[in-house]
Design an enzyme around this catalytic site. Structure first.
Site, PDB file in Angstrom:
ATOM      1  N   LYS A 114       0.843  -1.205   0.000  1.00 48.01           N
ATOM      2  CA  LYS A 114       0.000   0.000   0.000  1.00 48.01           C
ATOM      3  C   LYS A 114       0.875   1.250   0.000  1.00 48.01           C
ATOM      4  O   LYS A 114       0.665   2.165  -0.813  1.00 48.01           O
ATOM      5  CB  LYS A 114      -0.869   0.011   1.254  1.00 48.01           C
ATOM      6  CG  LYS A 114      -1.545   1.346   1.543  1.00 48.01           C
ATOM      7  CD  LYS A 114      -2.419   1.347   2.775  1.00 48.01           C
ATOM      8  CE  LYS A 114      -1.664   1.582   4.047  1.00 48.01           C
ATOM      9  NZ  LYS A 114      -1.320   2.989   4.340  1.00 48.01           N
ATOM     10  N   ASN A 115       1.883   1.279   0.860  1.00 48.48           N
ATOM     11  CA  ASN A 115       2.664   2.518   1.030  1.00 48.48           C
ATOM     12  C   ASN A 115       3.660   2.745  -0.094  1.00 48.48           C
ATOM     13  O   ASN A 115       4.202   3.828  -0.222  1.00 48.48           O
ATOM     14  CB  ASN A 115       3.344   2.527   2.391  1.00 48.48           C
ATOM     15  CG  ASN A 115       2.317   2.667   3.505  1.00 48.48           C
ATOM     16  OD1 ASN A 115       1.164   3.000   3.243  1.00 48.48           O
ATOM     17  ND2 ASN A 115       2.721   2.418   4.728  1.00 48.48           N
ATOM     18  N   CYS A 120      -4.468  12.912  12.377  1.00 48.05           N
ATOM     19  CA  CYS A 120      -5.196  11.634  12.307  1.00 48.05           C
ATOM     20  C   CYS A 120      -5.096  11.001  13.695  1.00 48.05           C
ATOM     21  O   CYS A 120      -4.525  11.562  14.619  1.00 48.05           O
ATOM     22  CB  CYS A 120      -4.591  10.739  11.237  1.00 48.05           C
ATOM     23  SG  CYS A 120      -3.101   9.912  11.757  1.00 48.05           S
ATOM     24  N   ARG A 136       0.860  14.659  12.919  1.00 50.17           N
ATOM     25  CA  ARG A 136       1.403  14.331  11.588  1.00 50.17           C
ATOM     26  C   ARG A 136       1.462  15.560  10.690  1.00 50.17           C
ATOM     27  O   ARG A 136       0.842  15.630   9.639  1.00 50.17           O
ATOM     28  CB  ARG A 136       0.586  13.202  10.956  1.00 50.17           C
ATOM     29  CG  ARG A 136       0.699  11.942  11.790  1.00 50.17           C
ATOM     30  CD  ARG A 136       0.014  10.775  11.183  1.00 50.17           C
ATOM     31  NE  ARG A 136       0.745  10.293  10.018  1.00 50.17           N
ATOM     32  CZ  ARG A 136       0.269   9.291   9.265  1.00 50.17           C
ATOM     33  NH1 ARG A 136      -0.885   8.758   9.554  1.00 50.17           N
ATOM     34  NH2 ARG A 136       0.935   8.886   8.212  1.00 50.17           N
ATOM     35  N   ASP A 161       4.752   0.412  11.922  1.00 49.33           N
ATOM     36  CA  ASP A 161       3.494  -0.147  11.405  1.00 49.33           C
ATOM     37  C   ASP A 161       3.283  -1.587  11.817  1.00 49.33           C
ATOM     38  O   ASP A 161       2.232  -2.159  11.524  1.00 49.33           O
ATOM     39  CB  ASP A 161       3.448  -0.050   9.874  1.00 49.33           C
ATOM     40  CG  ASP A 161       3.349   1.394   9.415  1.00 49.33           C
ATOM     41  OD1 ASP A 161       3.538   1.648   8.220  1.00 49.33           O
ATOM     42  OD2 ASP A 161       3.100   2.269  10.263  1.00 49.33           O
ATOM     43  N   ARG A 167      -8.599  -0.271   4.573  1.00 42.88           N
ATOM     44  CA  ARG A 167      -7.658   0.696   3.963  1.00 42.88           C
ATOM     45  C   ARG A 167      -6.342   0.017   3.621  1.00 42.88           C
ATOM     46  O   ARG A 167      -5.657   0.395   2.698  1.00 42.88           O
ATOM     47  CB  ARG A 167      -7.374   1.835   4.952  1.00 42.88           C
ATOM     48  CG  ARG A 167      -8.557   2.702   5.253  1.00 42.88           C
ATOM     49  CD  ARG A 167      -8.165   3.927   6.012  1.00 42.88           C
ATOM     50  NE  ARG A 167      -7.103   4.672   5.313  1.00 42.88           N
ATOM     51  CZ  ARG A 167      -6.638   5.840   5.735  1.00 42.88           C
ATOM     52  NH1 ARG A 167      -7.096   6.363   6.866  1.00 42.88           N
ATOM     53  NH2 ARG A 167      -5.704   6.477   5.069  1.00 42.88           N
TER      54      ARG A 167
HETATM   55  C1  EPZ Z   1       4.490   6.818   6.198  1.00 41.58           C
HETATM   56  O1  EPZ Z   1       3.772   7.890   6.785  1.00 41.58           O
HETATM   57  C2  EPZ Z   1       3.512   5.656   6.117  1.00 41.58           C
HETATM   58  N1  EPZ Z   1       2.371   6.024   5.274  1.00 41.58           N
HETATM   59  C3  EPZ Z   1       3.026   5.305   7.522  1.00 41.58           C
HETATM   60  O2  EPZ Z   1       2.181   4.163   7.401  1.00 41.58           O
HETATM   61  C4  EPZ Z   1       4.232   4.933   8.374  1.00 41.58           C
HETATM   62  O3  EPZ Z   1       3.793   4.679   9.699  1.00 41.58           O
HETATM   63  C5  EPZ Z   1       5.231   6.095   8.379  1.00 41.58           C
HETATM   64  O4  EPZ Z   1       5.610   6.434   7.033  1.00 41.58           O
HETATM   65  C6  EPZ Z   1       6.506   5.759   9.151  1.00 41.58           C
HETATM   66  O5  EPZ Z   1       7.118   4.637   8.581  1.00 41.58           O
HETATM   67  C7  EPZ Z   1       2.522   5.997   3.933  1.00 41.58           C
HETATM   68  O6  EPZ Z   1       3.582   5.687   3.406  1.00 41.58           O
HETATM   69  C8  EPZ Z   1       1.300   6.379   3.125  1.00 41.58           C
HETATM   70  P1  EPZ Z   1       6.738  10.059   8.317  1.00 41.58           P
HETATM   71  P2  EPZ Z   1       4.424   9.383   6.814  1.00 41.58           P
HETATM   72  O7  EPZ Z   1       6.720  11.313   7.537  1.00 41.58           O
HETATM   73  O8  EPZ Z   1       5.218   9.584   5.586  1.00 41.58           O
HETATM   74  C9  EPZ Z   1       6.669  13.368  11.696  1.00 41.58           C
HETATM   75  C10 EPZ Z   1       0.248   2.868   7.704  1.00 41.58           C
HETATM   76  O9  EPZ Z   1      -0.229   2.349   8.717  1.00 41.58           O
HETATM   77  N2  EPZ Z   1       6.626  14.346  10.586  1.00 41.58           N
HETATM   78  O10 EPZ Z   1       7.875   9.112   8.140  1.00 41.58           O
HETATM   79  O11 EPZ Z   1       3.332  10.331   7.122  1.00 41.58           O
HETATM   80  C11 EPZ Z   1       5.406  12.511  11.772  1.00 41.58           C
HETATM   81  O12 EPZ Z   1       4.391  13.173  12.490  1.00 41.58           O
HETATM   82  C12 EPZ Z   1       0.791   4.283   7.777  1.00 41.58           C
HETATM   83  O13 EPZ Z   1       0.351   2.311   6.586  1.00 41.58           O
HETATM   84  C13 EPZ Z   1       6.749  15.694  10.863  1.00 41.58           C
HETATM   85  O14 EPZ Z   1       6.866  16.098  12.017  1.00 41.58           O
HETATM   86  O15 EPZ Z   1       5.381   9.254   8.066  1.00 41.58           O
HETATM   87  C14 EPZ Z   1       5.909  11.280  12.472  1.00 41.58           C
HETATM   88  O16 EPZ Z   1       5.927  11.529  13.873  1.00 41.58           O
HETATM   89  C15 EPZ Z   1       0.590   4.907   9.146  1.00 41.58           C
HETATM   90  N3  EPZ Z   1       6.733  16.584   9.834  1.00 41.58           N
HETATM   91  C16 EPZ Z   1       7.357  11.137  11.965  1.00 41.58           C
HETATM   92  O17 EPZ Z   1       7.707  12.418  11.453  1.00 41.58           O
HETATM   93  C17 EPZ Z   1       6.624  16.173   8.524  1.00 41.58           C
HETATM   94  O18 EPZ Z   1       6.647  17.032   7.623  1.00 41.58           O
HETATM   95  C18 EPZ Z   1       7.518  10.126  10.816  1.00 41.58           C
HETATM   96  O19 EPZ Z   1       6.538  10.429   9.870  1.00 41.58           O
HETATM   97  C19 EPZ Z   1       6.514  14.796   8.264  1.00 41.58           C
HETATM   98  C20 EPZ Z   1       6.519  13.892   9.294  1.00 41.58           C
END
Ligand code: EPZ
Length: 423
Positions: free
Chosen positions: A22-23, A118, A123, A309, A401
């Site tokens: 998915k991701n 969310c 996020r 995840d 999802r």
């Molecule tokens: C991706 O989300 C995945 N989603 C998530 O999977 C996964 O948990 C996550 O990466 C971590 O591996 C998809 O790929 C669609 P991040 P993403 O940016 O990109 C903070 C699932 O269950 N952050 O790596 O949103 C954020 O809040 C989902 O399939 C900022 O602060 O994750 C988090 O605490 C859930 N500012 C941390 O960084 C930003 O601009 C990591 O988030 C971006 C992120």
């Protein structure tokens, strides 16, 4: 709203096919906006998130044809007729923010709704925005939307140094950089297999990228990209989820398409807990080495560390382990919402901030429970598979999802699981 009923039914045996990630698919799909030529994805998973991304891309003017029951996505963006990603779609799925970089790179302007928070955390997307500004983008936040433009109609190469790893921000920056004028350096880049898969696809389209799988990506911008056909990489999170089914219930299950390299850190923890993982010609064969699994400590980290995840699913296993485990959630600030639901099933869990102490019990007890997010919902299904009696998981739209045909895949290996349609 549908519910899923699970009844503990002893050991599971057989094979479970693992779908495309998915991701990976959610970042590969927006890549179609980078080129006028057709981009075709094979091995695509059949999930509601993919249908949401399809709806979003079509709203921007892309043609998206789902073929072979959704496993093939044939996409073409001859031009982008609408550069605005609306809140009503973006709020449903945060990955919608991934159309920002490609639209800005292709046409020099874009308007994308901020996704909002969310269940698992605020996020924010500040790192996405900082990365695009480092490539010359001018951004203005108005009424919940990011209004982005590239002076002169084209982004320019720059240096992006992320303060911490962000998968999505790395993906947005990487896609934008492929068409920027000059060289872009992305430091502290995410190393997830989904990033490597995106890089392979972009390279097939003619992008000049090096360093994938490391923390530094170098991209030489080109003037245009071609089309490509690309298979979506196997879903390592679905893989890890179904590897836990025989671990929690007993029996032997072969996860077809799985490889150790996708779930290295996760397998190390399974081994320490007393779960055996054997590589076969078809995938990964999983079974418990002897009776009850042992407690292990887990801390979530960016790849190649233990995936956040899989934290909820691992907690379900450790609720039945011998001893006390400490789980530390270091990626998201609120990702233990499955804990109170597991406690309704008799689990012994103490949550303090980002740390959960789990003391295993012999057997969980079935109960009505509530799914709160995608991975929490499947951890409740896993717990229900091993519990005594009946577990009813409500709000399974979360599940749909990220998991295609979950009741069929688990039912085929002997689980008592059925979907009950809600009103
Ligand atoms: C991706 O989300 C995945 N989603 C998530 O999977 C996964 O948990 C996550 O990466 C971590 O591996 C998809 O790929 C669609 P991040 P993403 O940016 O990109 C903070 C699932 O269950 N952050 O790596 O949103 C954020 O809040 C989902 O399939 C900022 O602060 O994750 C988090 O605490 C859930 N500012 C941390 O960084 C930003 O601009 C990591 O988030 C971006 C992120």
């Amino acid at each position: 709203m549908d519910s899923i009923i699970v009844r503990g039914n002893g050991a599971l045996n057989g094979q479970i096919p693992i779908a495309g990630a998915k991701n990976a698919c959610l970042t590969l799909m927006p890549a179609t906006l980078l080129s006028e030529e057709p981009l075709t994805l094979t091995n695509a998973p059949r999930l509601s998130d993919i249908r949401t991304m399809t709806q979003l891309l079509r709203s921007l003017g892309a043609e998206v044809a789902a073929m072979q029951d959704g496993k093939v996505l044939a996409m073409t963006s001859h031009n982008i007729s609408n550069h605005r990603a609306d809140y009503d779609i973006v709020r449903k799925m945060r990955a919608s923010i991934l159309v920002l970089g490609p639209m800005l790179a292709r046409d020099g302007h874009a308007i994308v709704s901020l996704p909002g928070g969310c269940a698992i955390g605020a996020r924010p997307v500040d790192l996405h925005l900082q990365a695009l500004e480092a490539m010359g983008a001018e951004l203005e936040l108005k009424e919940g939307y990011v209004h982005a433009r590239a002076p002169g109609g084209r982004l320019r190469g720059g240096t992006i140094a992320f303060p911490f790893v962000s998968v999505g921000a790395t993906e947005n920056a990487l896609m934008a950089a492929t068409l920027a004028k000059g060289t872009t350096l992305i430091k502290n880049a995410a190393r997830e297999p989904e990033i490597v898969d995106l890089t392979r696809c972009l390279r097939k389209m003619g992008a000049q990228i090096s360093g994938e799988g490391t923390d530094t990506l170098t991209i030489e911008g080109v003037d245009r990209l071609n089309g490509a056909t690309h298979p979506v990489v196997t879903d390592r999170i679905e893989l890890g989820t179904y590897m836990l089914a025989p671990a929690i219930c007993g029996g032997t299950v072969e996860c077809l398409g799985g490889t150790i390299e996708l779930v290295g850190a996760f397998c190390e923890k399974l081994d320490a807990a007393g779960v055996s993982v054997e590589e076969t010609d078809l995938g990964l064969k999983v079974s418990r080495k002897n009776g009850r699994v042992r407690a292990v400590d887990v801390a979530t980290e960016p790849f190649p560390g233990f995936p956040t995840d899989l934290q909820a699913q691992m907690m379900a296993l450790l609720c039945t382990a011998e001893g006390t485990s400490v789980l530390e959630e270091k990626i998201f600030e609120n990702r233990f919402m499955h804990a109170p639901e597991l406690m309704r099933m008799g689990a012994k869990i103490e949550v303090h901030g980002g740390t959960a102490r789990v003391t295993g019990v012999e057997r969980l007890k079935g109960a009505p429970v509530m799914a709160t997010d995608l991975r929490a919902s499947v951890s409740l299904i896993l717990a229900g598979l091993a519990a005594e009696g009946e577990t009813i998981v409500n709000r399974v739209y979360h599940l749909d999802r990220g998991y295609e045909r979950v009741e069929e895949k688990l039912g085929n290996v002997g689980a008592h699981i059925e979907r009950v349609s809600g009103q």
